[in-house]
Structures are given as structure tokens and as C-alpha cells.
Design an enzyme around this catalytic site. Structure first.
Site, PDB file in Angstrom:
ATOM      1  CB  SER A  19      -0.917   0.021   1.227  1.00 33.06           C
ATOM      2  OG  SER A  19      -1.557   1.276   1.315  1.00 33.06           O
ATOM      3  CE  LYS A  70     -11.221  -0.549  -1.015  1.00 31.14           C
ATOM      4  NZ  LYS A  70     -11.259   0.259  -2.234  1.00 31.14           N
ATOM      5  CG  ASN A  91     -12.300   4.280   0.976  1.00 29.07           C
ATOM      6  OD1 ASN A  91     -13.049   4.981   1.664  1.00 29.07           O
ATOM      7  ND2 ASN A  91     -11.468   4.786   0.089  1.00 29.07           N
ATOM      8  CG  ASP A 107     -12.352   3.861  -3.352  1.00 27.59           C
ATOM      9  OD1 ASP A 107     -11.345   4.431  -2.902  1.00 27.59           O
ATOM     10  OD2 ASP A 107     -12.564   2.636  -3.211  1.00 27.59           O
ATOM     11  N   GLY A 133     -14.891  -2.953 -17.269  1.00 30.51           N
ATOM     12  CA  GLY A 133     -14.709  -3.617 -15.980  1.00 30.51           C
ATOM     13  C   GLY A 133     -15.961  -3.497 -15.131  1.00 30.51           C
ATOM     14  CG  ASN A 157     -16.696  -7.315 -16.349  1.00 35.65           C
ATOM     15  OD1 ASN A 157     -15.578  -6.800 -16.240  1.00 35.65           O
ATOM     16  ND2 ASN A 157     -17.069  -8.362 -15.648  1.00 35.65           N
ATOM     17  CE1 TYR A 224      -0.890   2.821  -6.696  1.00 39.51           C
ATOM     18  CE2 TYR A 224      -3.261   2.811  -7.013  1.00 39.51           C
ATOM     19  CZ  TYR A 224      -2.154   2.466  -6.279  1.00 39.51           C
ATOM     20  OH  TYR A 224      -2.292   1.755  -5.108  1.00 39.51           O
TER      21      TYR A 224
HETATM   22  P1  NAP Z   1     -11.716  -6.478  -9.132  1.00 42.64           P
HETATM   23  O1  NAP Z   1     -12.933  -6.192  -8.327  1.00 42.64           O
HETATM   24  O2  NAP Z   1     -10.984  -7.759  -8.931  1.00 42.64           O
HETATM   25  O3  NAP Z   1     -12.138  -6.386 -10.705  1.00 42.64           O
HETATM   26  C1  NAP Z   1     -11.222  -6.723 -11.718  1.00 42.64           C
HETATM   27  C2  NAP Z   1     -11.817  -6.385 -13.082  1.00 42.64           C
HETATM   28  O4  NAP Z   1     -10.832  -6.683 -14.094  1.00 42.64           O
HETATM   29  C3  NAP Z   1     -13.049  -7.240 -13.429  1.00 42.64           C
HETATM   30  O5  NAP Z   1     -13.960  -6.446 -14.142  1.00 42.64           O
HETATM   31  C4  NAP Z   1     -12.434  -8.332 -14.306  1.00 42.64           C
HETATM   32  O6  NAP Z   1     -13.352  -8.903 -15.219  1.00 42.64           O
HETATM   33  C5  NAP Z   1     -11.411  -7.540 -15.079  1.00 42.64           C
HETATM   34  N1  NAP Z   1     -10.409  -8.407 -15.684  1.00 42.64           N
HETATM   35  C6  NAP Z   1      -9.511  -9.229 -15.052  1.00 42.64           C
HETATM   36  N2  NAP Z   1      -8.761  -9.891 -15.965  1.00 42.64           N
HETATM   37  C7  NAP Z   1      -9.203  -9.484 -17.203  1.00 42.64           C
HETATM   38  C8  NAP Z   1      -8.833  -9.815 -18.542  1.00 42.64           C
HETATM   39  N3  NAP Z   1      -7.852 -10.704 -18.801  1.00 42.64           N
HETATM   40  N4  NAP Z   1      -9.479  -9.205 -19.554  1.00 42.64           N
HETATM   41  C9  NAP Z   1     -10.464  -8.319 -19.294  1.00 42.64           C
HETATM   42  N5  NAP Z   1     -10.867  -7.965 -18.057  1.00 42.64           N
HETATM   43  C10 NAP Z   1     -10.250  -8.550 -17.022  1.00 42.64           C
HETATM   44  O7  NAP Z   1     -10.631  -5.346  -8.971  1.00 42.64           O
HETATM   45  P2  NAP Z   1     -10.859  -3.789  -8.575  1.00 42.64           P
HETATM   46  O8  NAP Z   1     -10.731  -3.631  -7.119  1.00 42.64           O
HETATM   47  O9  NAP Z   1     -12.093  -3.308  -9.261  1.00 42.64           O
HETATM   48  O10 NAP Z   1      -9.543  -3.138  -9.235  1.00 42.64           O
HETATM   49  C11 NAP Z   1      -9.427  -3.031 -10.647  1.00 42.64           C
HETATM   50  C12 NAP Z   1      -8.256  -2.116 -10.999  1.00 42.64           C
HETATM   51  O11 NAP Z   1      -8.486  -0.812 -10.474  1.00 42.64           O
HETATM   52  C13 NAP Z   1      -6.926  -2.584 -10.414  1.00 42.64           C
HETATM   53  O12 NAP Z   1      -5.922  -2.368 -11.382  1.00 42.64           O
HETATM   54  C14 NAP Z   1      -6.708  -1.670  -9.218  1.00 42.64           C
HETATM   55  O13 NAP Z   1      -5.341  -1.426  -8.970  1.00 42.64           O
HETATM   56  C15 NAP Z   1      -7.381  -0.396  -9.702  1.00 42.64           C
HETATM   57  N6  NAP Z   1      -7.872   0.440  -8.575  1.00 42.64           N
HETATM   58  C16 NAP Z   1      -7.363   1.688  -8.437  1.00 42.64           C
HETATM   59  C17 NAP Z   1      -7.797   2.509  -7.412  1.00 42.64           C
HETATM   60  C18 NAP Z   1      -7.227   3.898  -7.282  1.00 42.64           C
HETATM   61  O14 NAP Z   1      -7.380   4.523  -6.236  1.00 42.64           O
HETATM   62  N7  NAP Z   1      -6.583   4.404  -8.311  1.00 42.64           N
HETATM   63  C19 NAP Z   1      -8.779   2.053  -6.512  1.00 42.64           C
HETATM   64  C20 NAP Z   1      -9.300   0.767  -6.690  1.00 42.64           C
HETATM   65  C21 NAP Z   1      -8.819  -0.034  -7.715  1.00 42.64           C
HETATM   66  P3  NAP Z   1     -14.111 -10.286 -14.852  1.00 42.64           P
HETATM   67  O15 NAP Z   1     -15.310  -9.884 -14.063  1.00 42.64           O
HETATM   68  O16 NAP Z   1     -14.442 -10.871 -16.176  1.00 42.64           O
HETATM   69  O17 NAP Z   1     -13.150 -11.135 -14.065  1.00 42.64           O
END
Ligand code: NAP
Length: 279
Positions: A19, A70, A91, A107, A133, A157, A224
Site C-alpha cells: 500500500s 472493504k 474504505n 473512492d 470492468g 465486462n 497507477y
Molecule cells: P476487481 O474487483 O478484482 O475487478 C477486476 C476487473 O478486471 C473485473 O472487471 C475483471 O473482469 C477484469 N479483468 C480481469 N482480468 C481481465 C482480462 N484478462 N481481460 C479483461 N478484463 C479482465 O478489482 P478492482 O478492485 O475493481 O480493481 C481493478 C483495478 O483498479 C486494479 O488495477 C486496481 O489497482 C485499480 N484500482 C485503483 C484505485 C485507485 O485509487 N486508483 C482504486 C481501486 C482499484 P471479470 O469480471 O471478467 O473477471
């Protein structure tokens, strides 16, 4: 020595060592000359309830909650803020003077603020948005875009059923498209957002073509690490304004810091440098 109270906060997750939140909050503690610290709080899922209930006794002002806690942590709050209630996840926990626990989710606020930082005249009602997504990040992004007046949010998605579930929860302005339609769904949008993990360090880049994307569209990525994903690089090459996920991370931290330390902190170039030094 100052008689100002020493304030304790932290981030609870499992695993949590990666983190960047301690860098952000400890930078602000130093910048504003406050007494306190922000710690990593690695807590296994079966210990979550004990750890959260222990916050007031340990004298914590509160903590951030991250993966995988979360959703489960929400049920352990005395009060859940309406935005967090709609997101189905918290969060941030703020310990009140009477020891009760209030849960928030910043968020979506962080995401919208990151767009405004990049483009101050950004408006949610400027046109349709396409969100790639349907996980936790997508939920925060879609909800906040709807709250900002987006006329339509197109949701795509890989696993369509998850997008259908999210759309059913969030109402008729959310329109689900098949993953195979993701390129055509860019036609006419004002905003394209990646909330999948594709393009993240260690993952392949997102498999999309930007040909149908209007030249005026803003392109953002929740990722990021790296700061510029292949999607953002391709969008920048076409002349789009791009926004990476660091702004979302930094901006969601501001209201939490304010609640715990009593100062609304600023996002400065020095903070960006402190974060960049950790990559
Ligand atoms: P999550 O709930 O696990 O969701 C992951 C997403 O990615 C799902 O929609 C999944 O689709 C998709 N995915 C995974 N592998 C894939 C592939 N090969 N092709 C296409 N889609 C694919 O994760 P999350 O918490 O939402 O986080 C997602 C991203 O956002 C991460 O990179 C995380 O670092 C980033 N994030 C950033 C912040 C910030 O503050 N900047 C905050 C939260 C998250 P399926 O449903 O088909 O598996």
C-alpha cells in the site's frame, strides 16, 4: 513538546505491505507539522472483527480499509454513510468521540476529483461514458458518474453477468454491452474509463482499439502502476487528455485525513515526487 494529541491511523488489509497510503498520510503529517503516524495494519480475514472493534481501545482516530475487507467491514460499523451504503463497501473508518465507528467510501469522490484536477471544466453531463470492468473500482466509478449527471454509462465486462448485476443495482442509465462490442461502444462517448486490471504492472495491456473514440473524449485509467498504461499511451498519442489512477488514490485520501487529523491536505508536486520515488 507540543501538547497536541498524538493521532493514530492506518490501513487495514491482507496483504497490505504494497500500500502507498502510509507514504501519502505520513507525508501530510510531516508537511502540516502534526503529531501522529499512519501505519500498515495487516489483518487476516478471520481477525477483521476483533481488529476493527479494537480501534477505539487502541486510541485510533480511524483507518482505511482495503482488499479484501472493504465489503465485510461494512457490517461492523455503527453508522454507514449513505454513499458507502450504495457502494456496498467502505474504505474509511472514523472513530467518533463516543467510540462508535462510522464507515465511509471516498473512492468515487477521489475518482471525480482526479478528472477535475486534469480538466477543471469537466462535467459529468457532457455525454455518455464507457466503463470497462465491473469489479469494485467500476462500482465506485459508475456510481459517481451517475451522481455527476452522466446521461448514460455504457458498461462492458469480460464476464457479462457481473456487468448485468451492477446495472440492475444502479438503474436504467447503465447500459450493458458485450465484451466483443467494446470497441464499437466507444462511438459518441465523452469519457472512456478502464477499471479492469489489464495494463497493470505484470498484466498485458487492455485489448482495445480507439478508432471509434471521439477526438474530444477524456481517457482515464484506475491503474497507477505504471502511471501511463498502454491504454493511456495510445490515447495520448491520439491527442486525448489522459488521467491516471494516482489522482484517484490521492484524492480519496484527502477527506479521510481531514476527518482524522483536522486538516484538509493539499496534493502538491512534492507529494507526487514522494509517491513516484516508491515505484
Ligand atoms: P476487481 O474487483 O478484482 O475487478 C477486476 C476487473 O478486471 C473485473 O472487471 C475483471 O473482469 C477484469 N479483468 C480481469 N482480468 C481481465 C482480462 N484478462 N481481460 C479483461 N478484463 C479482465 O478489482 P478492482 O478492485 O475493481 O480493481 C481493478 C483495478 O483498479 C486494479 O488495477 C486496481 O489497482 C485499480 N484500482 C485503483 C484505485 C485507485 O485509487 N486508483 C482504486 C481501486 C482499484 P471479470 O469480471 O471478467 O473477471
Amino acid at each position: 513538546m507540543s501538547d497536541q494529541k498524538f493521532v493514530l491511523a492506518g490501513v487495514m488489509g491482507w496483504p497490505v505491505a504494497h500500500s502507498r497510503s502510509p507514504v501519502i498520510h505520513n507525508h501530510w503529517i510531516a508537511q502540516y507539522g502534526l503529531r501522529g503516524t499512519y501505519a500498515l495494519l495487516p489483518v487476516q480475514p478471520d481477525k477483521l472483527s476483533d481488529a476493527i472493534r479494537g480501534l477505539p481501545a487502541l486510541g485510533f482516530a480511524g483507518c482505511n480499509i482495503t482488499i479484501p475487507h472493504k465489503v465485510n467491514a461494512m457490517a461492523m460499523m455503527d453508522v454507514v454513510h449513505p454513499v458507502a451504503q450504495r457502494m456496498g463497501a467502505i474504505n474509511t473508518i472514523v472513530v467518533q468521540a463516543d467510540g462508535s465507528l462510522h464507515g465511509f467510501n471516498n473512492d468515487g469522490f477521489g475518482y471525480i476529483q482526479s478528472l477535475r484536477d486534469a480538466q477543471p471544466d469537466w462535467r459529468g453531463d457532457a455525454g455518455p461514458a464507457l466503463v470497462l470492468g465491473a469489479g469494485g473500482a467500476a462500482r465506485a466509478v459508475v456510481l459517481s458518474l451517475l451522481d455527476e449527471g452522466a446521461p448514460e454509462v455504457r458498461l462492458v465486462n469480460r464476464t457479462r453477468s457481473k456487468a448485468d448485476d451492477l446495472a440492475a443495482l444502479l438503474g436504467e442509465r447503465v447500459k450493458v454491452y458485450d465484451w466483443s462490442e467494446r470497441n464499437d461502444a466507444m462511438d459518441g462517448v465523452a469519457l472512456l474509463v478502464n477499471t479492469t486490471n489489464q495494463g497493470m504492472h505484470g498484466q498485458p495491456g487492455l485489448d482495445v482499439r480507439l478508432d471509434a473514440l471521439p477526438a474530444t473524449a477524456l481517457v482515464s485509467d484506475a491503474i497507477y502502476i505504471p502511471l501511463e498504461t498502454p491504454l493511456l499511451a495510445a490515447a495520448r498519442a491520439r491527442g486525448h487528455t489522459t488521467v491516471n489512477g494516482l489522482g484517484m488514490l490521492l484524492n480519496q485520501a484527502r477527506p479521510a485525513f481531514h476527518a482524522w487529523f483536522g486538516v484538509m491536505p493539499e496534493i502538491t508536486p512534492a507529494l507526487h515526487q514522494a509517491i513516484a520515488a516508491t515505484f
